[in-house]
Design an enzyme around this catalytic site. Structure first.
Site, PDB file in Angstrom:
ATOM      1  N   GLY A  27     -15.368   4.691  -1.418  1.00 32.75           N
ATOM      2  CA  GLY A  27     -16.801   4.534  -1.182  1.00 32.75           C
ATOM      3  C   GLY A  27     -17.563   5.841  -1.110  1.00 32.75           C
ATOM      4  O   GLY A  27     -18.655   5.975  -1.676  1.00 32.75           O
ATOM      5  N   GLY A  58     -16.247   8.952  -2.123  1.00 28.84           N
ATOM      6  CA  GLY A  58     -15.953   9.711  -3.335  1.00 28.84           C
ATOM      7  C   GLY A  58     -16.762   9.255  -4.533  1.00 28.84           C
ATOM      8  O   GLY A  58     -17.142  10.061  -5.389  1.00 28.84           O
ATOM      9  N   HIS A  83      -9.141   9.844  -2.487  1.00 29.92           N
ATOM     10  CA  HIS A  83      -9.686   8.532  -2.102  1.00 29.92           C
ATOM     11  C   HIS A  83     -10.447   8.741  -0.796  1.00 29.92           C
ATOM     12  O   HIS A  83      -9.849   8.911   0.265  1.00 29.92           O
ATOM     13  CB  HIS A  83      -8.562   7.509  -1.924  1.00 29.92           C
ATOM     14  N   ASP A 124       0.813  -1.210   0.000  1.00 31.35           N
ATOM     15  CA  ASP A 124       0.000   0.000   0.000  1.00 31.35           C
ATOM     16  C   ASP A 124       0.849   1.263   0.000  1.00 31.35           C
ATOM     17  O   ASP A 124       0.366   2.344  -0.334  1.00 31.35           O
ATOM     18  CB  ASP A 124      -0.903  -0.010   1.240  1.00 31.35           C
ATOM     19  N   LEU A 142     -21.003   7.920   6.823  1.00 30.16           N
ATOM     20  CA  LEU A 142     -21.442   9.150   6.163  1.00 30.16           C
ATOM     21  C   LEU A 142     -22.892   9.058   5.694  1.00 30.16           C
ATOM     22  O   LEU A 142     -23.602  10.063   5.657  1.00 30.16           O
ATOM     23  CB  LEU A 142     -20.528   9.477   4.979  1.00 30.16           C
ATOM     24  N   ARG A 143     -23.350   7.856   5.354  1.00 30.88           N
ATOM     25  CA  ARG A 143     -24.744   7.716   4.912  1.00 30.88           C
ATOM     26  C   ARG A 143     -25.710   8.118   6.030  1.00 30.88           C
ATOM     27  O   ARG A 143     -26.730   8.775   5.777  1.00 30.88           O
ATOM     28  CB  ARG A 143     -24.998   6.279   4.458  1.00 30.88           C
ATOM     29  N   ASN A 170     -14.091   5.325   4.643  1.00 28.50           N
ATOM     30  CA  ASN A 170     -13.949   5.434   6.093  1.00 28.50           C
ATOM     31  C   ASN A 170     -12.524   5.850   6.448  1.00 28.50           C
ATOM     32  O   ASN A 170     -12.284   6.583   7.399  1.00 28.50           O
ATOM     33  CB  ASN A 170     -14.311   4.115   6.768  1.00 28.50           C
ATOM     34  N   GLY A 171     -11.556   5.373   5.644  1.00 30.17           N
ATOM     35  CA  GLY A 171     -10.208   5.919   5.622  1.00 30.17           C
ATOM     36  C   GLY A 171     -10.106   6.784   4.380  1.00 30.17           C
ATOM     37  O   GLY A 171     -10.721   6.470   3.358  1.00 30.17           O
TER      38      GLY A 171
END
Length: 401
Positions: free
Chosen positions: A326, A328, A203, A143, A279-280, A206-207
């Site tokens: 997710g 973005g 990006h 990563d 965020l939802r 959640n992270g």
């Protein structure tokens, strides 16, 4: 039995194994799933987003055996030609993906103090996969490796030199596999030559992290030595004045470990909203007028816009701002709010384009009159890992053409 080779992609977390099986010819996903509850009393395996099936309590090898069983039931087990492992941290020892050997394993172990939970999980997964698939070539994809092109002025902290020289304290960055994949797709979508291009990639999940990509190379990124630096995230604080943390420690008698836990798991969107890290949930609360949910989202957006603007300074030109991850990919609201704060770059959002669902795939969302283009590109880290495995395994496929 299938008559074509497949690539098994494995992502071992501290308590789970995510996996995908991709056709080596097209890199289309044939099967994916997750084993959860590793080393816990209750373990589950779910395939293709289906209902989880209980597994006997087991470690990484037992979970991989269950995954191998699922492959066997679908006549895929004998077609596994390559295995790609996501490894969280390669330190400064790994600048690219590598074929796994004893030396590579020892080097991963050497840098694992930088990300103990994730790297040791990856090492367990690698060892288990080697026992289960002894004849299959295995590849490690890091990563951090995409960010090894950062210049010293971009990766150094303003700390005494000995910390860097003796302890390796520096900025490494994360989400590199995602940023690398998305930057390549962005060049194709925008019709840009790699050697004359400048992109800022957001990006957001959640992270979350930002990456400046100049001529195909990462030149700056928001995460640092750990994923805690940079943007505010679901439960992570992001950038915080260390002096503030020292003051809190003095006032509350919390230890450094206590405050690290707070900054990692009880802060960010969750910490400000007091409601959720999802965020939802917060977007629903936004529309219902929940004051702290609205404040959490505004703070999240402010940090994103500020980091995008700052990362643009590392480029010689700004050709595109790209949303992925997710949030973005799926949040119309966040993209709109961030774009409004980037008007200084001449960015204009096309409302209708921005409202298209993620099922549309890669898409421009900026207006035709916008001075800088803006796009949404769904990330696909599994495909990037599979492509690296194929390249290193010298399987020549149409996916590499």
């Amino acid at each position: 039995m299938t008559e074509f080779p497949v690539v098994l992609v494995i992502n071992c977390g501290s308590s789970s194994i995510k996996f995908s099986v991709l056709d080596a010819a097209s890199c289309d996903c044939l099967l994916n799933g997750v084993a959860e509850g590793i080393n816990a009393e209750r373990a589950f395996l779910s395939l293709n987003g289906g209902e989880p099936v209980a597994l006997a309590p087991r470690g990484y090898e037992g979970a991989l055996q269950a995954i191998a069983g699922a492959l066997a039931q679908r006549d895929l087990i004998d077609s596994v030609a390559l295995i790609g492992h996501r490894v969280a941290h390669g330190g400064d020892l790994f600048t690219e993906s590598v074929i796994i050997s004893e030396e590579v394993i020892n080097n991963i172990r050497q840098v694992s103090s930088l990300a103990p939970l994730h790297n040791y999980a990856s090492l367990s997964g690698i060892a288990s996969a080697q026992r289960l698939f002894p004849q299959v070539m295995q590849v490690a994809v890091f990563d951090t490796s995409f960010h090894q092109t950062l210049a010293p002025e971009a990766f150094l902290y303003g700390l005494p030199w000995e910390y860097y020289q003796n302890l390796g304290v520096r900025r490494y960055g994360f989400h590199g596999t995602s940023h690398r994949y998305v930057s390549r797709r962005a060049l194709a979508l925008l019709g840009l030559p790699e050697q004359e291009s400048g992109l800022v990639i957001a990006h957001l999940g959640n992270g979350a992290s930002i990456c400046a990509v100049r001529n195909g190379r990462s030149v700056d990124t928001s995460m640092g030595m750990t994923p805690l630096e940079g943007l505010m995230m679901g439960t992570r604080s992001g950038d915080v004045d260390f002096g503030a943390m020292a003051w809190i420690a003095g006032e509350t008698r919390q230890t450094l470990s206590d405050l690290e836990r707070v900054a990692n798991t009880a802060s960010g969107l969750l910490g400000i909203s007091g409601l959720s890290s999802d965020l939802r949930v917060l977007e629903q609360a936004w529309h219902e007028g929940h004051a702290r949910a609205r404040l959490a989202i505004k703070t999240f957006v402010h940090r994103i816009a500020r980091h995008i603007a700052g990362h643009a300074a590392a480029l010689q030109r700004l050709d595109g701002i790209i949303f992925t991850g997710g949030i973005g990919e799926n949040s119309v609201l966040i993209r709109r709010l961030v774009s409004e704060r980037l008007a200084v770059f001449g960015l204009e959002m096309d409302v209708a384009r921005n409202q298209q669902p993620n099922s549309v795939g890669e898409r421009l969302i900026s207006a035709d009159a916008s001075r800088v283009r803006c796009a949404v590109i769904p990330t696909n880290e599994e495909r990037m890992i599979a492509l690296d495995a194929i390249r290193l395994g010298r399987i020549h496929t149409a996916a590499l053409a």
